[in-house]
Enzyme design. Structure first.
Site, mmCIF file in Angstrom:
data_model
loop_
_atom_site.group_PDB
_atom_site.id
_atom_site.type_symbol
_atom_site.label_atom_id
_atom_site.label_comp_id
_atom_site.label_asym_id
_atom_site.label_seq_id
_atom_site.Cartn_x
_atom_site.Cartn_y
_atom_site.Cartn_z
ATOM 1 N N ASP A 206 0.980 -1.274 -0.427
ATOM 2 C CA ASP A 206 0.032 -0.278 -0.130
ATOM 3 C C ASP A 206 0.862 1.070 -0.151
ATOM 4 O OD1 ASP A 206 -2.475 1.687 0.310
ATOM 5 O OD2 ASP A 206 -3.381 -0.205 0.472
ATOM 6 N N HIS A 296 -3.604 2.830 -4.532
ATOM 7 C CA HIS A 296 -2.705 2.656 -3.266
ATOM 8 C C HIS A 296 -1.161 2.229 -3.995
ATOM 9 C CE1 HIS A 296 -5.788 3.495 -0.356
ATOM 10 N NE2 HIS A 296 -6.214 3.350 -1.041
ATOM 11 N N GLU A 356 -10.464 2.851 -4.298
ATOM 12 C CA GLU A 356 -10.171 4.016 -3.980
ATOM 13 C C GLU A 356 -9.022 4.416 -5.207
ATOM 14 O OE1 GLU A 356 -11.109 4.586 0.831
ATOM 15 O OE2 GLU A 356 -9.156 3.747 -0.217
HETATM 16 C C1 ACM Z 1 -11.082 -0.233 1.139
HETATM 17 O O1 ACM Z 1 -11.326 -0.397 2.001
HETATM 18 N N1 ACM Z 1 -10.540 0.681 0.398
HETATM 19 C C2 ACM Z 1 -10.578 -1.890 -0.015
#
Ligand code: ACM
Ligand code: ZN
Length: 770
Positions: A206, A296, A356
Site C-alpha cells: 500500500d 494505493h 480508491e
Molecule cells: C478498502 O477499504 N479501501 C477496500
C-alpha cells in the site's frame, strides 16, 4: 465516508474474562453441557463415555496427502499432554481419512467412541475442520504451549456430521500500514484454523509500505519497506499515552537504524512467503495475496520513476496518485511484479485491489488520454476498468483468477472477476455482481471492518447479518461465495492491538460463515463464545472482553443518580475515576452501586485477572430538571432537512456551506436524492407524551449531533465509521425543539431511535413539526 480517514479510538471498552471463576469451579455436570463448539456443527450426537488419550498412541492417515494433517495433530496433542504420539500410514488410535462419496468440500464427520477416534474429511480442508472440532472437544488446557499436569485427557464420545455454509471464510490483514512479523502471522493462522476460517487475504502493499520481496525490483523492499514516522505512527504514539495503553506503542523490533535515521518497517523475503504459505496450507488455509493497484501504489511509484503519470506523484485530492495505465512501461512493471507473486502463491485466486483510485492525474496525462482514445473509453472510470481487464487477461494467462474490491464494477466488470463488496454505501453491489453471473465475497465495512470501534452491538450485528438477501434466486445465492473480516492497521501497531480488535469478533464471523442458519442462535453463541474465551486465555490472546453494562454514554437523573455497572466476568476488576484521569491499578475499585447527587463524569476500566488493562469507558451522569415544553405557533407535519454541500468533518461547520436543497421528511434519515458531499441540518419539534427521562440512540456514519431545547444531548461528531451514541434527556410532556446535524462524504447512515424510561419506543406518539 472515505475509509482511509476513519478513525475512532475505542474508548468504549469493557471487560471481563467471563464466567471464568464460575466455569472453572463448576463440577463436571455432564460432558454435553461442557461442549461449546464454535462454529456450531450441523449435526451432533453426544454419547456416554470418553476416549482417553494415552502415551504411545498412534495417529493414522489413510492417504499420504494427510501426513501433514497428522503431524499437525500430533504436535497439537503432544505439547500439553507431554505424551509421545506417532503418526502411521493406515489405521491408528486416531484415524484421519479422506471421505469418498458425496459431501461438501470442507465438510467432515467425526466419530469418537471409547475405542477410537475417526476424522473423515471431504478434502484436506475437511480433515482440518474435523481436527479443529476435536481440539475444541478437549479442555482449554490443551492449548497450552508447555506440558500441563493433568490426570487424564479425555474426549467425549460424539458423532458429528458437519459442513460449511460458505466456501469463503476469510480474514484480511493489512501489513502495509503496520507490519506484522512472520511469527505473528503464523499465530494468527493458527487461530483462524481453530475456528475453521480458510482464506487468509494478505494485503501486502500500500502507500505506506511494500512488504513482499520482488527480485526484479529490489528497491521495493530495500526502500519501500521502510519509512520515517508517518501520521499514523504519531497517532498511535499519542494514543499510547492518552489511553494509557502500551499496545499502541510502535514495537521496537519493527525499527531499524539506517545511516542516521531510525526508520519503521519490515518485509517478507520470498522464502518467508513460501514458509507462511506452507504453514497455512497445513492448517487448511489458502493465502490470497493482494498487491493493490492501480491506486494505493505509492510505495512502488516513489521508488521506480516512470510508472505514474507525472514525475511528481504523491497525494491527490482524496487518494494517492495511481499507476499510469497509459504507459506500456508501467503495465510491464505491474505484470513483472505479479509474475513473481503468482510463483509464490499456489492458489487460484489473486487480489488486485483496485479500490480508491484518484483519477485526476489520468484526466491530465497525455498517455492516459491517448489510451482512452485508442480504446474508445468514454471516461476515466472506463480507463480504470480497462486497466483491471488488461491485468485480468494476464492473470488468466497465468492460470489465476482475479478478485478486486467493488470499485472494479464501475466502468464495466469483466465476465470472470470476483468482486469483494466493502462499500456498505453501495448496497447494490451483490445484486449487480450476481446478476452479471460473477462471484461476490461480502465484507461490507459497517459490519466486517475489524479496525472499527467495538461497542456492545458489534458482535451481535455481525452475528445477525443477513448474508443472503431474501429476494435472491438460487443461482445468485450460489454466487455469494462467502464472507470475510478485514483488519486495516493504520492504528494497529502491535500484535496485541491486532488481537484486541480481531477477538472475539472473528468468532462471530466464523460462525456466520460456517454454520447453517437454523443452528444459529445468539444467546447460545454468546455462551459458547464466553466459553471459548477460556481457550483464548490459555492461548494468551489479548481479546476484548464483552462490554460493561448498566449505563449509556450520557445518563440523566433528577434527584439522585444510581450508577450500577455490570461486568460479565466475576474474576475481573473494574476501577474508576471521577476526575477525568485514566484509572490505574490503585484507582478505586467498583464494588457495587454508587449514588451521585450531582453531575459526575466516570471513567471506568476493567483489569483482567492477570492485571491486563482493557480500553477505557467514559460516561457522564447528569443531574437535570424536566425541560419545559414550548408552544410552537406555526405547525406543519414533518421535519425540515437542509442539505449543504459540505466536505469537512465537523457538524459545527455545516451551516456555513452552500445549500443544495431543502426537503420535508417524516423521520430522521438521509432524504432520497441527497448524496455525495452531505451536510444536513434537520430541524423541527418533537412531541413527547409524558414527563419522563427519554433515551436517544443516534447512529451515524460519519458524524452527527442532537440538540434539544438548545442543549446538546448527543455528540457523535467527527469522521467515523457507523457508530451509535446514546444519551438521555428529562422532558416535560409537549413540544421540544430539535436539531440534528449530520455529515458524510460518499454515502452513509443516519438513524435516531427514542425510548421512554420503561423502554418503550416512542415512535408512535412522536410527531415532528416545522
Ligand atoms: C478498502 O477499504 N479501501 C477496500
Ligand atoms: Zn497517465
Amino acid at each position: 465516508m472515505k475509509r482511509r480517514e476513519k478513525f475512532s479510538v475505542s474508548i468504549l471498552l469493557a471487560i471481563c474474562t467471563l464466567l471464568l471463576g464460575c466455569l472453572v469451579s463448576c463440577q463436571r455436570t455432564s460432558i454435553a453441557s461442557e461442549i461449546a463448539l464454535l462454529p456450531v456443527p450441523a449435526e451432533m450426537e453426544v454419547h456416554k463415555g470418553n476416549f482417553t488419550l494415552k502415551d504411545g498412541m498412534t495417529i493414522g492417515y489413510d492417504m499420504p496427502e494427510l501426513k501433514p494433517a497428522a503431524d499437525h495433530l500430533l504436535s497439537l496433542l503432544s505439547v500439553p499432554t507431554g505424551y509421545k504420539f506417532r503418526t502411521v500410514e493406515g489405521k491408528g488410535d486416531i484415524r484421519l481419512a479422506l471421505n469418498q462419496g458425496e459431501g461438501v468440500s470442507g465438510g467432515y464427520v467425526l466419530n469418537i467412541t471409547s475405542e477410537e477416534v475417526i476424522v473423515g474429511g471431504y478434502g484436506y480442508g475437511g480433515v482440518i475442520a474435523g481436527i479443529s472440532t476435536l481440539r475444541q472437544l478437549l479442555p482449554p488446557d490443551m492449548e497450552a504451549k508447555t506440558r500441563v499436569e493433568r490426570e487424564t485427557w479425555e474426549l467425549p464420545c460424539v458423532s458429528i456430521m458437519d459442513k460449511p455454509r460458505f466456501e469463503w471464510r476469510g480474514l484480511m490483514l493489512d501489513v502495509s500500514r503496520h507490519f506484522f512479523s512472520k511469527e505473528e502471522v503464523k499465530e494468527l493462522l493458527d487461530l483462524m484454523s481453530l475456528y475453521k476460517l480458510n482464506k487468509f487475504h494478505w494485503h501486502l502493499t500500500d502507500d505506506q509500505g511494500w512488504r513482499i520481496e520482488i527480485k526484479k525490483y529490489p528497491l521495493l523492499t530495500q526502500k519501500g519497506a521502510w519509512r520515517r514516522w508517518n501520521k499514523h505512527d504519531r497517532q498511535c504514539m499519542k494514543l499510547a499515552v492518552s489511553e494509557d495503553n502500551q499496545d499502541f506503542d510502535i514495537p521496537v523490533d519493527k525499527l531499524y537504524v539506517m545511516a542516521t535515521d531510525t526508520v519503521y518497517g519490515g518485509f517478507y523475503t520470498q522464502d518467508d512467503i513460501r514458509e507462511i504459505v506452507s504453514y497455512a496450507a497445513v492448517r487448511g488455509i489458502d493465502v490470497i495475496p493482494e498487491i493493490d493497484m492501480p491506486g494505493h501504489f505509492l510505495a512502488a511509484i516513489g521508488n521506480y520513476p516512470g510508472i505514474s503519470c507525472f514525475e511528481q506523484a504523491d497525494w491527490g485530492e482524496q487518494f494517492s496518485s495511481p499507476v499510469c495505465p497509459g504507459k506500456e512501461h508501467a503495465l510491464e512493471f505491474c505484470k513483472d511484479v505479479y509474475k513473481e507473486v503468482f510463483e509464490l502463491f499456489p492458489y487460484e485466486y489473486v487480489h488486485i485491489g483496485g479500490d480508491e483510485v484518484e483519477k485526476n492525474n489520468w484526466k491530465k496525462c497525455p498517455d492516459c488520454q491517448r489510451r482512452m482514445r485508442e480504446n474508445r473509453l468514454k471516461d476515466e472510470k472506463e480507463l480504470h476498468s480497462w486497466f483491471i481487464r488488461h491485468m485480468e487477461k494476464f492473470f488468466n494467462e497465468n492460470g489465476k483468477q482475479m478478485i478486486g474490491w467493488d470499485e472494479i464494477l464501475e466502468g464495466g466488470l469483466s465476465e470472470t472477476a470476483t468482486v469483494m463488496w466493502w462499500r456498505t454505501w453501495q448496497p447494490n453491489v451483490v445484486e449487480e455482481t450476481t446478476l452479471q453471473g460473477n462471484n461476490v465475497i461480502c465484507c461490507p465495512n459497517a459490519w466486517f471492518y475489524l479496525d472499527y470501534q467495538q461497542d456492545e452491538k458489534s458482535l451481535k450485528n455481525i452475528y445477525e447479518y443477513a448474508v443472503l438477501s431474501e429476494g435472491m434466486d438460487v443461482l445468485q445465492s450460489t454466487l455469494v461465495r462467502g464472507i470475510q473480516g478485514n483488519l486495516w492497521t493504520e492504528r494497529v501497531p502491535s500484535y496485541e492491538r491486532l488481537q484486541y480488535l480481531v477477538f472475539p469478533r472473528l468468532l462471530a464471523i466464523a460462525e456466520l460463515a460456517w454454520s447453517k442458519p437454523q443452528r444459529m442462535n445468539w444467546d447460545d453463541f454468546n455462551s459458547r463464545m464466553l466459553s471459548q474465551l477460556r481457550r483464548l486465555n490459555v492461548l494468551d490472546v489479548n481479546y476484548r472482553i464483552p462490554d460493561l453494562e448498566g449505563f449509556y454514554h450520557s445518563n440523566v437523573f433528577i434527584d439522585t443518580g444510581r450508577v450500577s455497572v455490570v461486568c460479565p466476568d466475576p474474576s475481573a476488576m473494574v476501577r474508576y475515576t471521577t476526575d477525568g484521569t485514566v484509572p490505574v491499578s490503585d484507582s478505586p475499585e467498583y464494588v457495587g452501586m454508587l449514588s451521585v447527587a450531582r453531575t459526575t463524569d466516570f471513567t471506568f476500566r476493567t483489569f483482567r485477572a492477570g492485571g491486563e488493562k482493557e480500553d477505557i469507558v467514559r460516561t457522564r451522569f447528569i443531574k437535570q430538571e424536566y425541560a419545559r415544553a414550548t408552544c410552537p405557533d406555526t405547525l406543519a407535519p414533518g421535519l425540515k432537512a437542509v442539505w449543504h454541500e459540505y466536505r469537512g468533518s465537523s457538524c459545527r461547520e455545516i451551516p456555513d456551506a452552500p445549500v443544495n436543497g431543502t426537503y420535508i421528511i417524516d423521520d430522521v434519515f438521509i432524504p432520497d436524492g441527497v448524496r455525495g458531499n452531505i451536510g444536513l441540518v434537520i430541524t423541527g419539534f418533537m412531541s413527547v407524551p409524558k414527563d419522563d427521562i427519554y433515551t436517544f440512540f443516534l447512529m451515524s456514519d460519519d458524524g452527527s449531533t442532537l440538540v434539544m431545547d438548545d442543549e446538546t444531548v448527543i455528540d457523535n461528531d467527527g469522521a467515523h465509521s457507523p457508530r451509535e451514541v446514546v444519551g438521555q434527556r428529562a422532558l416535560k410532556a409537549g413540544y421540544h425543539p430539535v436539531e440534528i446535524r449530520y455529515f458524510d462524504y460518499n454515502g452513509g447512515l443516519l438513524e435516531l431511535r427514542v425510548l421512554d424510561s420503561a423502554g418503550n419506543e416512542v415512535r408512535g406518539s412522536r410527531v415532528y413539526m416545522h
